[in-house]
Every structure is written in C-alpha cells, then in structure tokens.
Design an enzyme around this catalytic site. Sequence first.
Site, PDB file in Angstrom:
ATOM      1  CB  CYS A  60      -0.914   0.004   1.218  1.00 37.74           C
ATOM      2  SG  CYS A  60      -1.877   1.522   1.387  1.00 37.74           S
ATOM      3  CG  HIS A  92      -4.694   3.566   3.234  1.00 40.87           C
ATOM      4  ND1 HIS A  92      -3.928   2.681   3.955  1.00 40.87           N
ATOM      5  CD2 HIS A  92      -4.837   4.663   4.011  1.00 40.87           C
ATOM      6  CE1 HIS A  92      -3.611   3.210   5.131  1.00 40.87           C
ATOM      7  NE2 HIS A  92      -4.155   4.426   5.189  1.00 40.87           N
ATOM      8  CB  CYS A 213     -17.739 -61.797 -27.800  1.00 44.25           C
ATOM      9  SG  CYS A 213     -16.191 -61.432 -28.611  1.00 44.25           S
ATOM     10  CG  HIS A 543     -13.531 -63.100 -25.557  1.00 39.70           C
ATOM     11  ND1 HIS A 543     -14.598 -63.380 -26.393  1.00 39.70           N
ATOM     12  CD2 HIS A 543     -13.919 -63.474 -24.306  1.00 39.70           C
ATOM     13  CE1 HIS A 543     -15.583 -63.901 -25.664  1.00 39.70           C
ATOM     14  NE2 HIS A 543     -15.196 -63.962 -24.397  1.00 39.70           N
TER      15      HIS A 543
HETATM   16 ZN   LIG Z   1      -2.920   1.183   3.392  1.00 40.76          ZN
END
Ligand SMILES: [Zn+2]
Lengths: 596, 111
Positions: A60, A92, A213, A543
Amino acid sequence: MSSKINHHRINGQIPQPCPHLAEYRTRNGSKPFRALQECLRVKPLGRAAIRRDPSEVPRCGACGEAARSRLYACVTCAAVSCHSSDSPSPSHAAAHAVSMPPGHEIAVDVDRAELFCCACRDQVYDRDFDAAVVVAQTTASTLGGGSIRSSPPPENLRKRRRVDYRPWTPDLRERVLMTRNSSPLQRTEGADGANLSNLPWGLRGLNNLGNTCFMNSVLQALLHTPPLRNYFLSDRHNRYYCQQKNNASNASKRNAASNDSNSNKNLRLCLACDMDAMFSAVFSGDRTPYSPAKFLYSWWQHAANLASYEQQDAHEFFISMLDGIHEKMGKDKRKTQSQGNGECCIAHRVFSGILRSDVMCMACGFTSTTYDPCVDISLDLEPNQGVSTKMGSTKSHHSCNGEADSMNSSQNCGTSTLMGCLDRFTRPERLGSDQKFFCQQCQVRQESLKQMSIRKLPLVSCFHIKRFEHSSIRNMSRKVDRYLQFPFSLDMAPYLSSSILRSRFGNRIFSFDGDEPDASNELSSEFELFAVVTHTGKLDAGHYVTYLRLSNQWYKCDDAWITQVNENIVRAAQGYMMFYVQKMLYYKASEKPTPS
Amino acid sequence: MRPSVNRPPTPDARLDREKEPSVLEIINIKLIESGEKERLMELLRERLIECGWKDEMKALCRAFVKKKGRNNVTVDDLVHVIMPKGRASIPDSVKAELLQRIRTFLVSAAV
Ligand SMILES: [Zn+2]
Ligand SMILES: [Zn+2]
Ligand SMILES: [Zn+2]
Ligand SMILES: [Zn+2]
Ligand SMILES: [Zn+2]
Ligand SMILES: [Zn+2]
C-alpha cells in the site's frame, strides 16, 4: 411485480457496469485496459495476478501494508492501496478514489486480477478485461513453462442440470394392450441348476453366434441400462403394436407405389422391436443362454457396411445400433428436435448429452461456441507416464466407493485414470498454426485455443477408451493395452461447461455468458458405474466380456457364461467402454426387484 | 546441506503479533519469492473446500443476499458480514497444517 420477471434468469444475467466503470470506459477509448494487460502475470499454479514486474512485492502506498489486506491497483494511475471491508474508517483504496479527481474509482485486485470499484465498494465486471485475463491464463498453461493445471475443485452447491426423464404410467389403452399381450413370468432353472435362480432378474447369458462377442458385450450393458430397461419392460415399444402399425402404413405405401418391394422390408425392420423381443426373453425368467439371432440379422440389415462374420468393434456396434433405433423411432414420432434435448427416441433420451466446444481467439479473446449432441465420449488414453506435467493438487476429488479411496490417491501418480482422461479432454488445447480460425472480432484468421466441456449430461454416460489406434497412412491398426483406472462413483461436475471455465479463471464474465442455460435445468452430476465392456487379447483375435453391477454385486458376462465376481477383478480389468448412470437412477435400479 | 526438519524452531511469539512488522514482512517476501505462498494458498483453498467451510460461507452469503435483495448487496457488505464467522469457523486442524507448513518452510529457507 412485473420488474421481477428478469430475475428468473439470474444465471443468465450479465452484470451491468457501475457508473464509474462505464465512465472510465468512455474516457479511455477502445482499449481501456491496455496498460493493465502488460502487467498481467500468471502465477506458477495458473492463477492470474497483476504485477508491474514479475518480482514486485506490491504494498500500500499509504501505509506500506503488503500482507494483511486486499491490495488494489488503481487502473488510472497504478497507485496501490490497501482495502479491508471491516475497517470503520475509509480504507486507503477508498480514500484514493475520493482524494483524486474523478476517474480513480476503478481498481484491480493485484492477487486475483479482478476489478473492483472503490466508490461502490463492489466487484465490477468487464468483458474485455476478463477476456484478456483468460487469454493470458490459457496461453501460459498451454505454452510449456508453467503448464500446470490443478483439477477444478468440487463444488457441492454447484449448478445442477436436469435431463428430461419422465416416469411413465400406462393409460387405459396401454393397460389393455399390456394385459392382452402379457403372459405370467415363470422362473426356470438354468443349466447350472439351483444357484442360478439366485441371480438378479434378467441376468441371462447370450450365445455366441460366431465372433459376436462384440455384440453380446454391448447388449448385456444395454439390457441392464436402468432407464432403457425400464422403458422396454414397461412396454413403451410394443413389437406387436409397432409391426401392426408398420403393416398398415406399408399397405398405404404399396397402393401409392406398388413397384418397390424392397422398401416394404426396410419399413418393417425395427431394431427397437428386436430390442423389445430380447428384453422379453431375457427378463422372462428363463436362465438358459439366449441367442440374439433375430437381433443380429436385423442389425446386419441396418448396418450393411459392417456386416460380416469377422470380429467387429464393440464401440462401432454400440453407435450403429443407437443410430438404428433412432432412425426408426425418430421417423415414427416425426420429432424434429435435435437429439440432445431429451425429446428424441429412447436411445437418445438415455444416452444423448451435449458437448460444447469453445474456440477462443488468442489475439482478442473472442470466443466462438458450438454445441454438438453426442451419445458417448471417446477418450484418448493419457500419453506415457513420466512426462506428466500435472502438479498442484494431485489429490483425487473422486471417491471410489469409500474404502478404495486411499488406494486410489496413492496410486494416482503413474497410473492412467478416467478422471485424468476427462481432465485432458476438457483441457484447452492450442490449435496448430495450420488450423487458424477466422475471428469475427479481429476479422482475420488468428491462432486459437480450443476447449471442450459438457453442456448437458446424459442420463447414462458411456465412455469409450480409444484403445484401437488406426493409422490411415500405413493402413495399420494397433491396440493400446495400457491399464486405465476407473472409479465406481464419478462426479461429472468438474467437466461441465459451467464449472470448467469458472473454476479456472475466477469470477469473470465470458462472451458466451448470455446463452448459459437457465437454472431450471438441473439434476445430479453424480454417476455410478454399472457396466464395463472389456477387451482382452489382440486387435483381431480378441475377446469382449462385460462386467455388470446388479444389486451391488458384480457379474461377469462372457457370452453364454455368467459368473459372480469380486469387484477387484472389475477394477483390474482392461476397460474399453464404461457405462455410468446418474446416481439417483442407479439407486432406484439397484433396489432388489420384487418378483410377485 | 539440508537443515534438519525434525527439529522445529521454537514457536516465535513475534510471528503472531503485529509488533514486529519487519519479520512478518521478510517472511512474506520469502514466501512470495519462493512460490510457497501460492502453494499455501492453493492448499488452503483445497482444505476449506474439503471441510465444507466454503459451502458454509456460500450458504451464509446466499442467506444475506436473500435477506437484503440481490441488488442491494456489495462485495464489501458480504465480506463484512461473513468475516467474523469465517475467521472463527476455520478448523484448527487446517490452521495447524498451515502453521506446520510455514515452519517447515522457514527452517528450510533458514530465514
Ligand atoms: Zn494502506
Ligand atoms: Zn462504481
Ligand atoms: Zn489512481
Ligand atoms: Zn418397432
Ligand atoms: Zn433419436
Ligand atoms: Zn480475435
């Protein structure tokens, strides 16, 4: 009250931009997020983040916070500010939006690459921005480097889809028809004597009619496909009635064009009638092996190109016989709807799902979407182990019936699994530069990414494992014998269109969001295994044998021979086709039938 | 030489306090640089899904949105409402596992 009408389609609703985002967009021309796009980074595990340079640790600008709060970068001036929802004073980030001239409200979460409006204190969505993130993520995951894709997390509250399946009760006419054409069931002993009579109802061997088969194995699976069995056993397709109707319509045709005698035979041919006869015989209580000669003959007529006494491919037989049922019954009902929407013939009502394929332009993110009905999903065996780049969550999210779970996850590395195949099937793949697609937005041919997903689940999912590889160049085929692990319970949610993209890319809007199906389309994505068609031996001299799960017990159907087997034998078998039914139908199906 | 993992470091009280941001910060940077933070986040996501925490939070959010009306709720409102319950209901076992992972990381990274 009328304003509520829109809210019925919540899942189809596209979030509107807040006024601040709308204003930001008008102020910043056609590519408002160009600068931001350069800061898009894809983290090692595939998630997107915003960093000006790869090693940046954002903090920040006001307080230096780097770890505790969410951090937002202003999309206008790139200032990073912290924000938390529970602080009483403005954060902020909020302060930044207020202190600057208008235009600094929109910010991007640096760790999630999602947009946020600091004035509205709410998440906002922008198509172009989201498309750019998706392109960056898919590009990173398909171009070497960090080509890692953790399997999507399971979501218990996910959207569920409904495949249209309505229980049936006979009306008066049908009840009359049923009683007139019915005879009481009798139980006779099979060749092996008394113990056979303990077998579940309808378990009966099928005689081999000469290399058949391939047919017997698929028929055994179909005879015990719960919704298909219910359909025929409740006399929904009565062969006497169907033939009568055909004769009547033949007669009228004969009057119209008496010269074509061949068409009469074709019209009378009805694979569903033969299925009906077979269901009657197999569920009659007689335990001596049954010879599906009439059915084989009809199928030969239907699939003239496949008819021969040579060994055939069980999967091709499966496809062609569903086709055969569809052809006849589709014509009868004059249904024009596409086969995937649950309104078609019984074959498609049971097996048909809808696959979705997205082709995304790698330049602009524009996505072109197509939907295709399918009656099964053909899966490639995973390539040789050892080159697996899969990391992240190696833990399986699928349970293999409780006790086998631990064994399952410990074996996960090195063994091919059905989930692995499905992961690969739904993974974005970069189309080669020789197959560029024409992007409607760029108006030129562009490189693209293709991604498959499942738009609608069928009632019964058939997975076909591509064990037979054919090279048309050398006109040679070969068989891949590799073992594939398959779970007894399978959750298909991760492979649904709705989960696939969202679990990978976070909270975004996509260019196709408008046409997502509405929320009423929901049912269970959980499936239970009930039949496995296996192939042993070589390509031409092999088979087919089917394992069936009835009343929670496994049986091996080897042509005329039926034996009870341990489930570990089934787990170890070389699966070629796996049949899964929606769990809620399975539980109904596995209840002990009450003969009386 | 790999440091011994068998001897976990004595629990560092400073870790849990806000008093020493510099240590926290160093650890945070180390975690990020090594990619361990990303792996921890992924592990946490997975654990929170497995134990039902995510479903629980989702249900709380749904209830709140239903109460307020879906056009009157912001992400901030939601976070504000579920944060206390969310923090309190993370199982101790998940916290313990993460803590153990971080300790192991710190030992091997020799911070
Ligand atoms: Zn801050
Ligand atoms: Zn706003
Ligand atoms: Zn700004
Ligand atoms: Zn018929
Ligand atoms: Zn059909
Ligand atoms: Zn384009």
